[in-house]
Motif scaffolding. Structure first.
Motif, mmCIF file in Angstrom:
data_model
loop_
_atom_site.group_PDB
_atom_site.id
_atom_site.type_symbol
_atom_site.label_atom_id
_atom_site.label_comp_id
_atom_site.label_asym_id
_atom_site.label_seq_id
_atom_site.Cartn_x
_atom_site.Cartn_y
_atom_site.Cartn_z
ATOM 1 N N VAL A 58 18.913 12.695 0.066
ATOM 2 C CA VAL A 58 17.952 11.860 0.797
ATOM 3 C C VAL A 58 18.520 10.470 1.081
ATOM 4 O O VAL A 58 18.266 9.882 2.123
ATOM 5 N N GLU A 59 19.347 9.982 0.162
ATOM 6 C CA GLU A 59 19.911 8.630 0.344
ATOM 7 C C GLU A 59 20.898 8.593 1.501
ATOM 8 O O GLU A 59 20.871 7.671 2.316
ATOM 9 N N LEU A 60 21.774 9.594 1.567
ATOM 10 C CA LEU A 60 22.885 9.504 2.530
ATOM 11 C C LEU A 60 22.422 9.480 4.000
ATOM 12 O O LEU A 60 22.805 8.568 4.741
ATOM 13 N N PRO A 61 21.601 10.441 4.436
ATOM 14 C CA PRO A 61 21.190 10.359 5.850
ATOM 15 C C PRO A 61 20.442 9.059 6.166
ATOM 16 O O PRO A 61 20.620 8.471 7.230
ATOM 17 N N ASN A 62 19.617 8.599 5.211
ATOM 18 C CA ASN A 62 18.866 7.372 5.460
ATOM 19 C C ASN A 62 19.781 6.162 5.596
ATOM 20 O O ASN A 62 19.571 5.300 6.449
ATOM 21 N N THR A 63 20.789 6.078 4.732
ATOM 22 C CA THR A 63 21.657 4.905 4.749
ATOM 23 C C THR A 63 22.709 5.044 5.844
ATOM 24 O O THR A 63 22.830 4.184 6.733
ATOM 25 N N HIS A 64 23.428 6.128 5.761
ATOM 26 C CA HIS A 64 24.572 6.341 6.650
ATOM 27 C C HIS A 64 24.124 6.496 8.106
ATOM 28 O O HIS A 64 24.711 5.919 9.017
ATOM 29 N N ALA A 107 13.612 -1.049 -9.483
ATOM 30 C CA ALA A 107 14.370 0.102 -8.957
ATOM 31 C C ALA A 107 13.651 0.662 -7.727
ATOM 32 O O ALA A 107 13.683 1.862 -7.447
ATOM 33 N N TYR A 108 12.994 -0.215 -6.998
ATOM 34 C CA TYR A 108 12.183 0.196 -5.845
ATOM 35 C C TYR A 108 12.173 -0.927 -4.821
ATOM 36 O O TYR A 108 12.123 -2.108 -5.178
ATOM 37 N N SER A 109 12.257 -0.586 -3.563
ATOM 38 C CA SER A 109 11.715 -1.449 -2.518
ATOM 39 C C SER A 109 11.278 -0.500 -1.418
ATOM 40 O O SER A 109 11.736 0.643 -1.362
ATOM 41 N N TRP A 112 9.995 13.198 7.852
ATOM 42 C CA TRP A 112 11.254 12.549 7.459
ATOM 43 C C TRP A 112 11.926 13.186 6.244
ATOM 44 O O TRP A 112 13.122 13.446 6.237
ATOM 45 N N ARG A 113 11.146 13.419 5.188
ATOM 46 C CA ARG A 113 11.777 13.898 3.951
ATOM 47 C C ARG A 113 12.407 15.272 4.154
ATOM 48 O O ARG A 113 13.537 15.524 3.732
ATOM 49 N N GLU A 114 11.680 16.163 4.826
ATOM 50 C CA GLU A 114 12.213 17.508 5.065
ATOM 51 C C GLU A 114 13.396 17.448 6.024
ATOM 52 O O GLU A 114 14.390 18.164 5.875
ATOM 53 N N ALA A 155 16.830 7.718 -5.742
ATOM 54 C CA ALA A 155 18.035 7.995 -4.942
ATOM 55 C C ALA A 155 18.809 9.221 -5.425
ATOM 56 O O ALA A 155 19.310 9.258 -6.555
ATOM 57 N N PHE A 156 18.882 10.205 -4.578
ATOM 58 C CA PHE A 156 19.749 11.384 -4.754
ATOM 59 C C PHE A 156 20.430 11.560 -3.408
ATOM 60 O O PHE A 156 19.822 11.284 -2.364
ATOM 61 N N GLU A 157 21.658 12.039 -3.428
ATOM 62 C CA GLU A 157 22.441 11.949 -2.195
ATOM 63 C C GLU A 157 21.800 12.661 -1.004
ATOM 64 O O GLU A 157 21.911 12.204 0.128
ATOM 65 N N ILE A 203 5.543 7.340 -4.846
ATOM 66 C CA ILE A 203 5.690 8.677 -5.441
ATOM 67 C C ILE A 203 7.081 9.274 -5.255
ATOM 68 O O ILE A 203 7.354 10.361 -5.765
ATOM 69 N N SER A 204 7.980 8.572 -4.541
ATOM 70 C CA SER A 204 9.285 9.194 -4.267
ATOM 71 C C SER A 204 10.059 9.556 -5.540
ATOM 72 O O SER A 204 10.653 10.631 -5.593
ATOM 73 N N PRO A 205 10.072 8.719 -6.596
ATOM 74 C CA PRO A 205 10.800 9.157 -7.801
ATOM 75 C C PRO A 205 10.207 10.454 -8.365
ATOM 76 O O PRO A 205 10.944 11.390 -8.695
ATOM 77 N N GLN A 221 5.912 10.993 6.896
ATOM 78 C CA GLN A 221 7.046 10.585 6.046
ATOM 79 C C GLN A 221 7.553 11.751 5.206
ATOM 80 O O GLN A 221 8.744 11.893 4.969
ATOM 81 N N ILE A 222 6.605 12.596 4.771
ATOM 82 C CA ILE A 222 6.989 13.676 3.842
ATOM 83 C C ILE A 222 7.318 14.966 4.590
ATOM 84 O O ILE A 222 8.415 15.513 4.470
ATOM 85 N N LEU A 223 6.341 15.421 5.395
ATOM 86 C CA LEU A 223 6.530 16.681 6.125
ATOM 87 C C LEU A 223 7.596 16.508 7.213
ATOM 88 O O LEU A 223 8.316 17.448 7.562
ATOM 89 N N HIS A 240 0.827 -1.219 0.000
ATOM 90 C CA HIS A 240 0.000 0.000 0.000
ATOM 91 C C HIS A 240 0.855 1.261 0.000
ATOM 92 O O HIS A 240 0.397 2.328 0.409
ATOM 93 N N HIS A 241 2.096 1.146 -0.452
ATOM 94 C CA HIS A 241 2.962 2.334 -0.469
ATOM 95 C C HIS A 241 2.578 3.258 -1.630
ATOM 96 O O HIS A 241 1.925 2.833 -2.583
ATOM 97 N N SER A 242 3.049 4.497 -1.553
ATOM 98 C CA SER A 242 2.576 5.496 -2.521
ATOM 99 C C SER A 242 3.326 5.446 -3.842
ATOM 100 O O SER A 242 2.797 5.880 -4.867
#
Ligand code: FAD
Ligand code: DLZ
Ligand code: SF4
Length: 505
Positions: free
Chosen positions: A401-407, A361-363, A309-311, A397-399, A267-269, A305-307, A263-265
């Motif tokens: 957003v990717e970097l804080p999530n992974t690192h 290209a998604y999970s 985590w993403r911000e 994936a753009f750095e 929409i991230s790409p 998640q958007i307002l 049930h995910h959106s």
């Protein structure tokens, strides 16, 4: 005055600051360049998405009467880099100034900052105001706080935007319904078909180009179905509101064999390349709640998640770069195992997530965090290699957003700036949230030995290895207490068992 206005592949928003005040005589430069497609070996679908969306966006601007100088990857004169293409465009058009919007990656900002001297022209780098919180706003919030916890930032964003607020208080009497976002999927639950978009001629041409030029890159192009225009992205958002959002809260953390999207959106790409804006996605979800079509745990969960985590991760990235990427707080050094690319491992959970990643290209978030991320954390994989993998394999994936999530979140390589504790978990978590373990060659109930679930074998060795670093963390009190009761012989046995598994990788 003639301005050359540069639009990058993740800046495909009509209201982007680089296009503000565009005048007749100005030229918009868009370029498909080899360097951007190869600085990590991006998934084929990610390159196709960006080129296809860029080509459609360029056409939309032309239809408006704006002059677009669009350089294709297969143009024989293509210089292969942003700087090279800008130099060529300056020679062609002789502009008085260059106007750009700040990029999403530190490495590109450094590049942009060198252009003024190099080209001998004014280069105006405008703020990217598509985010809800500006970089300055985040830095003011961060100030000299010792801890930069998302939850407190999120509450400020709720207050400032008024989203899900009522008379200064959160709707429903609580800020966060996270505890209601953790159900596993009942066997009888029917998942909805999701809106995917068949490639048109422009996208079809791009897909052929990507296959021809990047044959060795990870991933398949067969199932390409990402929205590549704003119109399609709005359709995808509508579809999610109808079939995804009502159950988003309940099953946000659930995982299922053969089902990537649940049930995910999805929409991230589209959000990250600019086809949607974060505020419109939040407002749409809020309206679904007020119309009685989606429950609060779903709507608050999605908006968080958007307002939230993403911000928050975007603010954190710019607040802490460039040093952030170099941290390795747990001194993790092991190379990335091949199965991150091939899916060839008896660990069913990992092979399932890598296959879904290869095909789409998604999970979804929990798969990234608690399967591939958790394995990397427990096994002590080198953060640079893991970050490169995440930056390459996901369409979103753009750095920034990717970097804080992974690192930060998955690997705890930042030593706890982002996450209040490592997201380390044994196989029991994956078993609770998925059906993977019932199809696995390993036994999720067994703690040690060759048949035991590797997540169990690695979990205690991880705690032992990092005991000194983690024992003062109050959120680790429970496992640390158990560890403190473990005698030396048992510790040695667990470490040796984990080493035996790791040696076999
Ligand atoms: P949904 O689950 O439907 O969530 C809605 C939206 O919320 C997403 O589209 C996204 O914009 C936002 N969101 C949710 N969680 C996060 C988060 N933790 N950080 C930022 N935004 C979030 N997200 C990316 O956009 N790009 C990445 O490169 C990326 N790398 C990640 C790496 C790891 C190790 C982890 C654990 C998470 C990563 N995420 C990344 C966050 C998250 O997994 C994705 O945003 C999400 O899976 C995208 O799918 P969706 O659109 O269906 O999201
Ligand atoms: C990711 C990407 C790729 C694969 N290709 C291009 C491209 O050819 N041209 C372009 O303008 N942008 C591309 N991008 C997106 C950029 O890498 C992105 O704009 C920077 O990383 C900054 O976020
Ligand atoms: Fe993954 Fe362990 Fe379950 Fe196998 S048993 S699927 S390795 S968690």
């Amino acid at each position: 005055m003639t301005a050359l206005r540069l639009i990058l592949g993740d800046q495909l928003t009509r209201s982007i600051s680089a296009l503000n005040g565009v005048e007749p005589g100005d030229i918009v430069l868009m370029a498909e360049v080899r360097d951007e497609a190869t600085y990590v070996g991006h998934h084929k679908q990610k390159i196709a998405l960006i080129f296809a969306a860029m080509r459609h966006f360029g056409e939309e601007l032309r239809r408006e009467g704006i002059e677009v100088d669009y350089v294709r990857l297969d143009d024989p004169a293509n210089a292969g880099s942003f700087t090279g293409e800008l130099q060529r465009a300056v020679a062609r058009h002789r502009p008085d100034a260059i106007i750009a919007t700040e990029p999403g990656e530190w490495r590109v900002l450094e590049m942009m900052q060198a252009w003024q001297d190099m080209l001998g022209l004014p280069v105006h780098i405008r703020v990217d105001d598509r985010f809800i919180a500006s970089r300055d706003r985040f830095s003011r919030w961060a100030g000299d706080r010792k801890q930069l916890r998302m939850e407190f930032f999120y509450r400020e964003m709720r207050r400032e935007t008024g989203i899900l607020m009522e008379g200064g208080e959160p709707v429903g009497g609580a800020w966060n319904f996270d505890a209601e976002n953790r159900k596993s999927l009942p066997k009888t639950h029917r998942l909805p078909a999701r809106k995917r978009f068949a490639p048109d001629d422009i996208t079809g041409e791009v897909i052929a180009l990507v296959e021809a030029r990047f044959p060795a890159h990870f991933g398949t192009l067969d199932g390409f179905g990402w929205p590549v225009t704003r119109e399609q992205a709005l359709e995808a958002l509508d579809d999610f509101m109808r079939v995804g959002l009502p159950f988003f809260g309940d099953y946000q953390d659930a995982m299922k064999t053969g089902e990537a999207f649940l049930h995910h959106s999805l929409i991230s790409p589209a959000l990250n390349i600019g086809l949607l804006t974060p505020l419109e996605a939040c407002r749409r979800a809020e309206a679904e709640f007020h119309a009685g079509r989606a429950p609060l745990n779903a709507v608050e969960g999605f908006i968080r998640q958007i307002l939230g985590w993403r911000e928050y991760v975007r603010g954190l990235y710019w607040h802490l770069m460039p040093g952030y990427a170099e941290k390795n707080a747990l001194d993790a050094r092991r190379p990335l195992p091949d199965f991150y690319w091939t899916a060839d491992t008896p660990m069913r959970c990992v092979s399932e997530v890598v296959k879904q990643t290869r095909d789409n290209a998604y999970s979804h978030h929990i798969q990234r965090l608690m399967v591939t991320g958790n394995f990397a954390l427990l096994a002590g994989l080198d953060p640079v290699a893991v970050n490169d993998w995440y930056l390459a394999v996901y369409a979103d994936a753009f750095e920034w957003v990717e970097l804080p999530n992974t690192h930060g979140m998955a690997l705890y390589a930042d030593g706890g700036i982002m996450a209040s504790k490592p997201y380390a978990a044994s196989g029991a978590y994956i078993d609770r949230m998925s059906d993977f373990c019932s199809h696995c060659a390993y036994d999720v109930k067994a703690k040690s030995g060759d048949k035991a679930c590797p997540f169990n074998r690695l979990y205690w060795a991880f705690l032992i290895r990092n005991e000194t670093r983690l024992k003062t963390n109050p959120r680790m009190a429970m496992p640390m207490k158990t560890l403190a009761r473990m005698d030396e012989a048992e510790r040695q046995r667990r470490v040796a068992d984990a080493e035996r598994f790791l040696d076999g990788l």
